[in-house]
Design a protein around this motif. Sequence first.
Motif, mmCIF file in Angstrom:
data_model
loop_
_atom_site.group_PDB
_atom_site.id
_atom_site.type_symbol
_atom_site.label_atom_id
_atom_site.label_comp_id
_atom_site.label_asym_id
_atom_site.label_seq_id
_atom_site.Cartn_x
_atom_site.Cartn_y
_atom_site.Cartn_z
ATOM 1 N N LEU A 33 9.649 4.133 -3.702
ATOM 2 C CA LEU A 33 9.846 2.634 -2.717
ATOM 3 C C LEU A 33 11.223 2.601 -2.045
ATOM 4 O O LEU A 33 11.648 1.517 -0.762
ATOM 5 C CB LEU A 33 10.519 1.851 -4.092
ATOM 6 C CG LEU A 33 9.142 1.872 -4.910
ATOM 7 C CD1 LEU A 33 10.002 1.121 -6.157
ATOM 8 C CD2 LEU A 33 7.823 1.506 -4.513
ATOM 9 N N GLY A 34 12.520 3.440 -1.924
ATOM 10 C CA GLY A 34 13.375 3.338 -1.286
ATOM 11 C C GLY A 34 12.564 3.541 0.367
ATOM 12 O O GLY A 34 13.444 2.558 0.989
ATOM 13 N N ARG A 35 11.546 4.123 0.731
ATOM 14 C CA ARG A 35 11.432 4.141 2.542
ATOM 15 C C ARG A 35 10.628 3.152 2.793
ATOM 16 O O ARG A 35 11.503 2.301 3.599
ATOM 17 C CB ARG A 35 10.655 5.151 2.306
ATOM 18 C CG ARG A 35 9.539 5.710 3.756
ATOM 19 C CD ARG A 35 9.523 7.081 4.018
ATOM 20 N NE ARG A 35 9.171 8.189 2.980
ATOM 21 C CZ ARG A 35 8.823 9.587 2.624
ATOM 22 N NH1 ARG A 35 7.110 9.324 3.033
ATOM 23 N NH2 ARG A 35 8.867 10.333 2.115
ATOM 24 N N PRO A 36 9.569 2.323 2.489
ATOM 25 C CA PRO A 36 9.229 0.662 3.086
ATOM 26 C C PRO A 36 10.855 -0.141 2.631
ATOM 27 O O PRO A 36 10.440 -0.897 3.391
ATOM 28 C CB PRO A 36 8.159 0.834 1.822
ATOM 29 C CG PRO A 36 8.410 1.152 0.716
ATOM 30 C CD PRO A 36 9.357 2.742 0.903
ATOM 31 N N GLY A 91 1.214 -2.119 -6.466
ATOM 32 C CA GLY A 91 1.447 -1.557 -5.080
ATOM 33 C C GLY A 91 0.522 -2.778 -4.407
ATOM 34 O O GLY A 91 0.493 -3.788 -4.245
ATOM 35 N N ARG A 92 -1.173 -2.146 -4.772
ATOM 36 C CA ARG A 92 -1.887 -3.463 -4.115
ATOM 37 C C ARG A 92 -2.437 -4.617 -4.876
ATOM 38 O O ARG A 92 -2.176 -5.665 -4.015
ATOM 39 C CB ARG A 92 -3.480 -2.207 -4.369
ATOM 40 C CG ARG A 92 -3.313 -0.906 -3.142
ATOM 41 C CD ARG A 92 -4.992 -0.524 -3.463
ATOM 42 N NE ARG A 92 -6.144 -1.233 -2.505
ATOM 43 C CZ ARG A 92 -7.400 -1.000 -2.180
ATOM 44 N NH1 ARG A 92 -7.494 -0.375 -2.685
ATOM 45 N NH2 ARG A 92 -7.365 -1.715 -2.087
ATOM 46 N N THR A 101 0.649 -1.519 0.289
ATOM 47 C CA THR A 101 -0.212 0.219 0.071
ATOM 48 C C THR A 101 0.748 1.510 0.266
ATOM 49 O O THR A 101 1.004 2.075 -0.392
ATOM 50 C CB THR A 101 -0.790 -0.267 1.187
ATOM 51 O OG1 THR A 101 -1.678 -1.176 1.502
ATOM 52 C CG2 THR A 101 -2.200 1.051 0.383
ATOM 53 N N LEU A 102 2.240 1.412 0.715
ATOM 54 C CA LEU A 102 2.733 2.775 1.048
ATOM 55 C C LEU A 102 3.858 2.605 -0.911
ATOM 56 O O LEU A 102 3.994 4.002 -0.988
ATOM 57 C CB LEU A 102 3.869 1.652 2.155
ATOM 58 C CG LEU A 102 3.325 2.886 3.468
ATOM 59 C CD1 LEU A 102 4.662 2.379 4.753
ATOM 60 C CD2 LEU A 102 2.520 4.163 3.686
ATOM 61 N N PRO A 116 -0.961 8.677 -7.399
ATOM 62 C CA PRO A 116 -1.495 7.478 -6.341
ATOM 63 C C PRO A 116 -2.653 6.967 -5.875
ATOM 64 O O PRO A 116 -3.793 7.373 -5.421
ATOM 65 C CB PRO A 116 -0.621 8.192 -5.551
ATOM 66 C CG PRO A 116 -0.510 8.903 -5.764
ATOM 67 C CD PRO A 116 -0.687 9.464 -7.221
ATOM 68 N N ASP A 117 -2.505 5.548 -5.416
ATOM 69 C CA ASP A 117 -4.502 5.433 -4.758
ATOM 70 C C ASP A 117 -4.300 5.641 -3.688
ATOM 71 O O ASP A 117 -3.294 5.584 -2.590
ATOM 72 C CB ASP A 117 -3.654 3.827 -4.590
ATOM 73 C CG ASP A 117 -5.136 2.638 -4.118
ATOM 74 O OD1 ASP A 117 -6.562 3.863 -3.920
ATOM 75 O OD2 ASP A 117 -5.069 1.663 -4.240
#
Length: 473
Positions: free
Chosen positions: A90-93, A398-399, A83-84, A210-211
């Motif tokens: 993408l680096g953060r998650p 992502g979802r 979800t994130l 973004p969702d």
Amino acid sequence: MVSTDVTRTATTADSRADGIWAPSRRALTVGLVLAVTFVAFEALAVATILPLVGRHLGDLRLYGWVFSAFLLASLVGIVVAGTLADRVSLGRPMLYGLGLFALGLVIGGTAPDMAVLVAGRAVQGLGAGVVPAVAYVAISRCYPDGARPRMFAVLSTAWVVPGLVGPAIAALVATAVGWRWVFLGLIPLVVAAGALVVLALRNVPPPANPDPATVPYLAVLGVVAGAGTALASLNSGVLPVVVGGGIAGGVLLAASLRRLTPPRYLTARPGLTVTILSRALLTCCFFAGDAYVPYAIVTVRHAPTVLAAIALTASTLTWTAGSWVQARCIARYGPRRLVRIGECLVAVGVALMCAVLLPSVPPALAIVAWTVAGGGIGTAYSPLSLTTLDRAAPGEEGRATSALQLCDVLGQAVGIGVAGAIVAASSTGTGHGTAVALAFSFAIAVAVTAVIAGTRLPGRLTSPRSADEAADT
């Protein structure tokens, strides 16, 4: 002739520029492969040293939960990270996930008792669930359509080295300096790989649209609580608890899954729905058998442990081989045919393992059996990933991939849990051989169900470029 050579040279240059080892993607490819490799190594290493850990820490009632806690916690990591990934870089998650994985290694390596070890494995699972979810989205956004089959094959190959040397290295480290260093010794390598992949992902922007959906924390916790309750009830051996807890856990699980998967997930509707259901059925049948292959060889047939190790290693190699075969064949045959062929091979492999249980059959047949099963899941696994990306709406990759990974891990947990409950309930009255045969029969029944559901999978990928370039990888 000159014109042909120039055209061929230009085509080759374009192919390299679009490949997984192109300069712009090289660091990302290496980082993703290393991250998957370390998660794979730890999974295989823990299975190897756990009997020694159990003797040292005691409380063998929690032995199985060392695996279950990891799998169930990884469900949370998968969904939250997926979800994130639809909202942030993408680096953060990935940074959060690898950080949690390293923290779990610290907790596991310093655990004073089995309960703390289970808690450490749960933290590891949270982090490990992030890695495939982010990796799938990264492949969708950073690699061209034609390079994706090869990248999925490379990620499958990341399990080969751990499968070949992981158990041996873990046993050697545990004997030489103690089992705790199987956990602690991996931390510097995880930090190094994490720095590489996070830096490579740093400049990957979030999707243009973004969702806006919120992270479904309650639904994820409901899945974990429902699955955990159902599996714990099945393993209790007390009939009222089995019935009551199984029903309560199953209802909570089903209700929570409705918020995390495509509509009518269990109805096998064509497209994304049946693709995700097929992944759950595939991992359920394979891992329900895989968990009891060593048990069948060593405990039932009293063969050497090395024979079980060879069978598992052979399965790892053919899984990788099957993944490379699908990368070259999916353009010609399409996902439906490849997935159903793979599911049939898994069923054949488990059926051969049933034959291995017979006293008149050489135990070495187990090597052939699990070689066939490994090739089957390798052939079927990656086409389902490709189909998910192919059928996901733009901005919702992502979802979709988190739902795929959720059902992947849930299939493993349910398959191993149900097979374990069958063996635990049957071994006292009928003996180990019959109990394992019943567990293998459950795996075959799930495989047959998967083959039937597979008739509704897409016959071809919708992206012509993906199909054409996949044939050239």
